[in-house]
Design an enzyme around this catalytic site. Sequence first.
Site, mmCIF file in Angstrom:
data_model
loop_
_atom_site.group_PDB
_atom_site.id
_atom_site.type_symbol
_atom_site.label_atom_id
_atom_site.label_comp_id
_atom_site.label_asym_id
_atom_site.label_seq_id
_atom_site.Cartn_x
_atom_site.Cartn_y
_atom_site.Cartn_z
ATOM 1 N N GLU A 69 32.441 -69.453 45.850
ATOM 2 C CA GLU A 69 32.867 -70.629 45.095
ATOM 3 C C GLU A 69 31.977 -70.934 43.898
ATOM 4 O O GLU A 69 32.351 -71.741 43.038
ATOM 5 C CB GLU A 69 32.928 -71.842 46.029
ATOM 6 N N GLU A 113 25.761 -58.274 64.730
ATOM 7 C CA GLU A 113 24.644 -59.197 64.530
ATOM 8 C C GLU A 113 23.381 -58.763 65.264
ATOM 9 O O GLU A 113 22.313 -59.338 65.059
ATOM 10 C CB GLU A 113 25.025 -60.609 64.969
#
Length: 268
Positions: free
Chosen positions: A79, A110
Amino acid sequence: MIRTTEQDSLYNNIDQMSFREILTGINQEDQTVPHAVAKCIPQIENLAVAVTERMKEGGRLFYIGAGTSGRLGVVDASECPPTFGVAFDEVVGIIAGGDTAIRRAVENAEDDTEQAWNDLLYYQIGPKDSVIGLAASGTTPYVIGGLKKAAENQILTGCIVCNSGSPVAAEAQYPVEVVVGPEFLTGSTRMKSGTAQKLVLNMLSTTVMIKLGKVKGNKMVDMQLTNSKLVDRGTQMVMAELQIPYEQAEALLIEHGSVRKAVEAGQI
């Protein structure tokens, strides 16, 4: 000791609750998040100042994380270009497991302590850059390994976690620890913890971009004009700044491609 994010919910038998009771309970818990974030403003400030100083020297900002935390980093990074007109490689979100993991969990991604650094090396990361680890638990191996290697290479490190005294925070020069308490649904850190991380990311990136000169007054003068709504918003900004009619402001904006450049051209 059980981590705060893993502690049992304060609400029992939620599977027996009515729709209204569930929604009310979630909302009551959500209301505690901004208060937890407010307590961390000094930590967020320290991180924002440090990141801004690096970026003024040409550095970039990287987020690394897994699962919900990683996705939030990708969202914030993606963004920044349309909002502030920065290059797409200036703020980068990296998620364990790659872009596939944005929509679908990648098994064991992860747990790899080496992969975050390998992912960062793809971008030729260097000493002017900053790396912020995102991990609600504060224990994600992918993030721990990435921050450790970054620090070893004189790269600024920070983190946003939701437990105090975590291994991730121990590896960060500028830790932000937002302790929001047990989740409404036990262990579901996509809820309050995710909300807290999103709030902090909003605060951090917006503050950094303001201090980098991407905002004038209270307006996004470098935003990308990617749709008619934003063209109209930009036109209104140019109108107000130059005190000219809508059609003239729109023509300037379209010709010059940004509010900032349109205003500068109109002042000549």
